[in-house]
Design an enzyme around this catalytic site. Structure first.
Site, PDB file in Angstrom:
ATOM      1  N   GLY A 163       0.795  -1.229   0.000  1.00  0.00           N
ATOM      2  CA  GLY A 163       0.000   0.000   0.000  1.00  0.00           C
ATOM      3  C   GLY A 163       0.823   1.273   0.000  1.00  0.00           C
ATOM      4  O   GLY A 163       0.320   2.326   0.391  1.00  0.00           O
ATOM      5  N   SER A 164       2.076   1.198  -0.470  1.00  0.00           N
ATOM      6  CA  SER A 164       2.866   2.442  -0.475  1.00  0.00           C
ATOM      7  C   SER A 164       2.299   3.434  -1.492  1.00  0.00           C
ATOM      8  O   SER A 164       2.318   4.648  -1.257  1.00  0.00           O
ATOM      9  CB  SER A 164       4.351   2.162  -0.730  1.00  0.00           C
ATOM     10  N   ASN A 165       1.769   2.934  -2.612  1.00  0.00           N
ATOM     11  CA  ASN A 165       1.102   3.854  -3.551  1.00  0.00           C
ATOM     12  C   ASN A 165      -0.161   4.430  -2.930  1.00  0.00           C
ATOM     13  O   ASN A 165      -0.445   5.617  -3.088  1.00  0.00           O
ATOM     14  CB  ASN A 165       0.736   3.130  -4.857  1.00  0.00           C
ATOM     15  N   LEU A 179      -9.273  -9.740 -10.153  1.00  0.00           N
ATOM     16  CA  LEU A 179      -9.995  -9.195 -11.294  1.00  0.00           C
ATOM     17  C   LEU A 179     -11.272  -8.502 -10.785  1.00  0.00           C
ATOM     18  O   LEU A 179     -11.966  -9.034  -9.915  1.00  0.00           O
ATOM     19  CB  LEU A 179     -10.368 -10.359 -12.210  1.00  0.00           C
ATOM     20  N   ASN A 212      -5.817   1.682 -13.254  1.00  0.00           N
ATOM     21  CA  ASN A 212      -4.847   0.757 -12.656  1.00  0.00           C
ATOM     22  C   ASN A 212      -3.431   1.226 -12.966  1.00  0.00           C
ATOM     23  O   ASN A 212      -3.199   1.899 -13.967  1.00  0.00           O
ATOM     24  CB  ASN A 212      -5.050  -0.637 -13.267  1.00  0.00           C
ATOM     25  N   HIS A 222       0.399  -0.423 -13.575  1.00  0.00           N
ATOM     26  CA  HIS A 222       1.136  -1.665 -13.778  1.00  0.00           C
ATOM     27  C   HIS A 222       2.632  -1.333 -13.811  1.00  0.00           C
ATOM     28  O   HIS A 222       3.026  -0.373 -14.470  1.00  0.00           O
ATOM     29  CB  HIS A 222       0.700  -2.332 -15.086  1.00  0.00           C
TER      30      HIS A 222
HETATM   31  C1  GAR Z   1       3.071  -1.507  -7.540  1.00  0.00           C
HETATM   32  O1  GAR Z   1       4.373  -1.515  -8.059  1.00  0.00           O
HETATM   33  C2  GAR Z   1       2.049  -1.689  -8.640  1.00  0.00           C
HETATM   34  O2  GAR Z   1       2.453  -1.159  -9.859  1.00  0.00           O
HETATM   35  C3  GAR Z   1       1.956  -3.189  -8.731  1.00  0.00           C
HETATM   36  O3  GAR Z   1       2.010  -3.622  -7.399  1.00  0.00           O
HETATM   37  C4  GAR Z   1       2.842  -2.741  -6.649  1.00  0.00           C
HETATM   38  C5  GAR Z   1       2.145  -2.408  -5.354  1.00  0.00           C
HETATM   39  O4  GAR Z   1       3.003  -1.720  -4.491  1.00  0.00           O
HETATM   40  N1  GAR Z   1       0.781  -3.613  -9.416  1.00  0.00           N
HETATM   41  C6  GAR Z   1       0.731  -4.690 -10.201  1.00  0.00           C
HETATM   42  O5  GAR Z   1       1.676  -5.441 -10.346  1.00  0.00           O
HETATM   43  C7  GAR Z   1      -0.598  -4.921 -10.918  1.00  0.00           C
HETATM   44  N2  GAR Z   1      -0.512  -6.009 -11.854  1.00  0.00           N
HETATM   45  P1  GAR Z   1       2.438  -0.959  -3.225  1.00  0.00           P
HETATM   46  O6  GAR Z   1       1.486  -1.921  -2.517  1.00  0.00           O
HETATM   47  O7  GAR Z   1       3.616  -0.629  -2.397  1.00  0.00           O
HETATM   48  O8  GAR Z   1       1.708   0.267  -3.705  1.00  0.00           O
END
Ligand code: GAR
Length: 187
Positions: A12-14, A87, A102, A104
């Site tokens: 969840g850093s994003n 999904l 989303n 990616h």
């Molecule tokens: C992020 O890098 C995002 O782009 C990726 O998961 C990570 C989550 O990081 N998403 C995917 O791979 C989707 N197919 P976070 O939990 O630290 O935000």
């Protein structure tokens, strides 16, 4: 003021970065974090940030329409998938057409599809010997990692990169560009 919901399955850093970005915004604010994984660190982050958390299982997500009803009761305008693994069910896609975005961690259409999540993506990029990777911000439809691409930003893959060091470089791009792309969608 537009109302944002963030879906996340892991760290969840994003999610945290987006919450902070919109904290003093007049365009939008994060109303809730939706999570499918009871062990995900994003749950603690949401608590710390004082953002309501909605935890759900497969039954609630796919069979009942609990999550859709919750989104509607909070009058959510935009759904942001920030490291979300499942999904999205057809009923939510239908109700939020062109309003689910989303991120990616690679340059789609390469390295997308089922199972291509987080570190698995960076491993695949390094194994393939690609000279560059990056981020793709795109709308969601009912196929994994498809839908209209709104933005791609590239970064180099260095000869001595590990999946972890590449992930770190890609994460920095995500933190910089994802909130701004969301803001643009809301304006
Ligand atoms: C992020 O890098 C995002 O782009 C990726 O998961 C990570 C989550 O990081 N998403 C995917 O791979 C989707 N197919 P976070 O939990 O630290 O935000």
């Amino acid at each position: 003021m537009k109302r944002i919901a963030i879906f996340a399955s892991g760290s969840g850093s994003n999610a945290e970065n987006i919450v902070n970005y919109f904290e003093n915004s007049s365009v939008g604010r994060v109303e809730a974090v939706y999570c499918n994984n009871p062990k995900a660190p994003v749950i603690q982050r949401a608590g710390r940030l004082n953002i309501p958390l909605v935890l759900f299982d497969r039954e609630k997500f796919y069979a009942e329409e609990t999550v859709l009803r919750d989104l509607q009761s909070r009058k959510i305008d935009l759904i942001v998938l920030a490291g979300f693994l499942w999904l999205i069910p057809g009923s939510i896609i239908k109700a939020y057409r062109d309003r689910i975005v989303n991120i990616h961690p690679a340059l789609l259409p390469k390295y997308g599809g089922k199972g291509m999540f987080g570190m698995a993506v960076h491993e695949a990029v390094i194994d393939a010997g690609d000279a560059e990777s990056g981020i793709t911000i795109h709308l969601i439809d009912d196929v994994y990692d498809r839908g209209e691409i709104l933005l791609q930003v590239k970064c180099p893959v260095l000869p001595d990169d590990t999946p972890e060091s590449l992930a770190e470089r890609v994460h920095q791009l995500e933190y910089e560009h994802f909130p701004k792309a969301i803001e643009k969608m809301l304006e």
